[in-house]
Every structure is written in structure tokens, then in C-alpha cells.
Design an enzyme around this catalytic site. Sequence first.
Site, PDB file in Angstrom:
ATOM      1  CG  ASN A   1      10.705  -3.913  -5.419  1.00 34.81           C
ATOM      2  OD1 ASN A   1      11.169  -4.400  -6.450  1.00 34.81           O
ATOM      3  ND2 ASN A   1       9.920  -2.838  -5.432  1.00 34.81           N
TER       4      ASN A   1
ATOM      5  CE  LYS B   1      11.654   0.743  -4.679  1.00 38.00           C
ATOM      6  NZ  LYS B   1      10.714   1.791  -4.391  1.00 38.00           N
TER       7      LYS B   1
ATOM      8  CG  HIS C   1       6.038  -1.670  -6.693  1.00 39.54           C
ATOM      9  ND1 HIS C   1       6.265  -0.324  -6.866  1.00 39.54           N
ATOM     10  CD2 HIS C   1       6.634  -2.012  -5.518  1.00 39.54           C
ATOM     11  CE1 HIS C   1       6.982   0.122  -5.838  1.00 39.54           C
ATOM     12  NE2 HIS C   1       7.218  -0.880  -5.006  1.00 39.54           N
TER      13      HIS C   1
ATOM     14  CD  GLU D   1       8.700   2.306  -7.387  1.00 37.80           C
ATOM     15  OE1 GLU D   1       9.342   1.384  -7.921  1.00 37.80           O
ATOM     16  OE2 GLU D   1       8.956   2.747  -6.248  1.00 37.80           O
TER      17      GLU D   1
ATOM     18  CD  GLU E   1       5.127  -1.919  -1.251  1.00 35.68           C
ATOM     19  OE1 GLU E   1       6.141  -2.193  -0.618  1.00 35.68           O
ATOM     20  OE2 GLU E   1       5.146  -1.599  -2.451  1.00 35.68           O
TER      21      GLU E   1
HETATM   22  C1  PEP Z   1       9.017  -0.856  -2.395  1.00 38.08           C
HETATM   23  O1  PEP Z   1       9.698  -0.661  -3.379  1.00 38.08           O
HETATM   24  O2  PEP Z   1       8.125  -1.715  -2.413  1.00 38.08           O
HETATM   25  C2  PEP Z   1       9.272  -0.066  -1.190  1.00 38.08           C
HETATM   26  C3  PEP Z   1       8.536  -0.264  -0.127  1.00 38.08           C
HETATM   27  O3  PEP Z   1      10.288   0.850  -1.270  1.00 38.08           O
HETATM   28  P1  PEP Z   1      10.972   1.616  -0.024  1.00 38.08           P
HETATM   29  O4  PEP Z   1      11.230   0.592   1.045  1.00 38.08           O
HETATM   30  O5  PEP Z   1      12.213   2.204  -0.572  1.00 38.08           O
HETATM   31  O6  PEP Z   1       9.983   2.651   0.450  1.00 38.08           O
END
Ligand code: PEP
Length: 255
Positions: A13, A15, A98, A100, A170
Site C-alpha cells: 500500500n 499511500k 484503511h 487512514e 491492521e
Molecule cells: C498500511 O499502510 O496498511 C501499513 C500497514 O503501513 P505500515 O506497513 O507502514 O505500517
Amino acid sequence: MNKAKRRTVIAGNWKMNKTPSETTALINEMKPLVKDADCDVVLCVPFVDIAAAIEASKGSNIRIGAENVHFKESGAYTGEVSAKMLKECGVEYVVIGHSERRQYFGETDQTVNLRTLAALNGGLKAIVCVGETLEQRELGYTETLLKYQTKMALTNVTAEQLKNVIIAYEPVWAIGTGVTATAEQADEGNGFVRSAIEEVYGKDVAETVTVQYGGSMNAKNADELLSKVNVDGGLIGGASLKAEDFSIIVKAANK
Ligand code: PEP
């Protein structure tokens, strides 16, 4: 519990990172490193990078995903992108809900459900994110919350459509923080997600659904996390922006 019944999927991902030319360069660097993967390899990239990502990944085992999708096919939704548009561009996967987006863009369990249905009806595979905050974990709500978020996201999703759904557990406190859940916490969280699926669709179906872990997974900890019975892959943020690190995670999934 039979891990062999489901696909292992390692998805990046990105972002809000990488321009189209940077996308081409990074995918060209990754291609030879992940070509022997024994799992599905997906890169979810910003909308503006999709064309470059599709072009660069042609002829390789890298599949391309988007990071969001709107729930209508078309209409007066300025700034939004539909499943039909993504599909026509060659996108196969989309990240939905997600943390975020939940945190900064008002995403709710209802909109996550609508986007999931739109993605599935539009022929995309949905990577649906669920996860608890640190406060919710400390209050002892992790299991209740993960089951609730999972069931809400899957409302009106048929067992047939579920074949195109991946759930990514997550924990919010582990995303982009460098703090990883222990392998036991990841396995437990993924197990809660799988139980929620079992409660709705039954055990046989639940055993076939890919449940990823995401949250500071990296080249060092991937082996241990991916060895757990309920961890069928990873959704990777930071480490998916580095070809070498991402390929080490892909190799860990091969074992
Ligand atoms: C994500 O963006 O879904 C994620 C898990 O980020 P990171 O691996 O940077 O914690």
C-alpha cells in the site's frame, strides 16, 4: 485449520507516495526480485500512478490495485473514482477502509460496506481493512470490534462474492509507527476476523478466506508473522516502497 486452503497475498500500500515516473522505476526494480513468488503479489498505488504501474508490470507476476473506490458507478461525486473506471484501467484489487481513511476522511463501517459491494459488483477484488485503536485494545474491545467491523464490511456480500474479498487485520497502533503486533497478537486478531466470517458464512467458507496482517511488517519480522496459521499474507505500507525489503517479505511468504 488448513492454511493450504487459501491464497497467500502480499500487497503493498503505497499511500500518497511516488509519482508516475517513480512508479515505473520502482516496479522495474521490483519485477526481477519477486518473479519467483509462490504467493500473489499486489501493489496498491495512488490513482495517478495506475497507468504507469499497469504498463511497468506488464508480463510480470505483479498485479495492480487502487487505494480506494467510490460506491456509485458515476455521477456528481467530484474527486471520486468508480470501480468501473478502475477496472477499465486494468486495476484488479482495491484497498477499502484503511485506517487512514477512517481517521482522516470520515470513512465509516457503512461506507466501507458500500465501497466493498461496489468493488465486488464492479469486478474488483476488495482488500478490506479492519483494526482496533490502542485505546480500544486496552479497554478489552479488540475481539468485539474486529468481529463487528468484519461483519459490517461484509453486509450483503454473498458467499460467492466473498471469494474476491481479502480482509486485512491492521491494528491502528501498529500502522506506520514501527510498532509491530507480536506474531501471537497478529494471529489472534486474524483469528477473530476468521471467527466473524465463520459466524456468518460457516467454517468451510471461513477457512478459504485470505486474512492478511498489516502494521509495520518489514523484512525482519515478516518470517515470524507469516509463519502463523491465521496470517495469510501482509498489507505492507512503508516497506513496500523499497524493492529489496518488499521482495524479502514476498520470499518469507514463499516458505
Ligand atoms: C498500511 O499502510 O496498511 C501499513 C500497514 O503501513 P505500515 O506497513 O507502514 O505500517
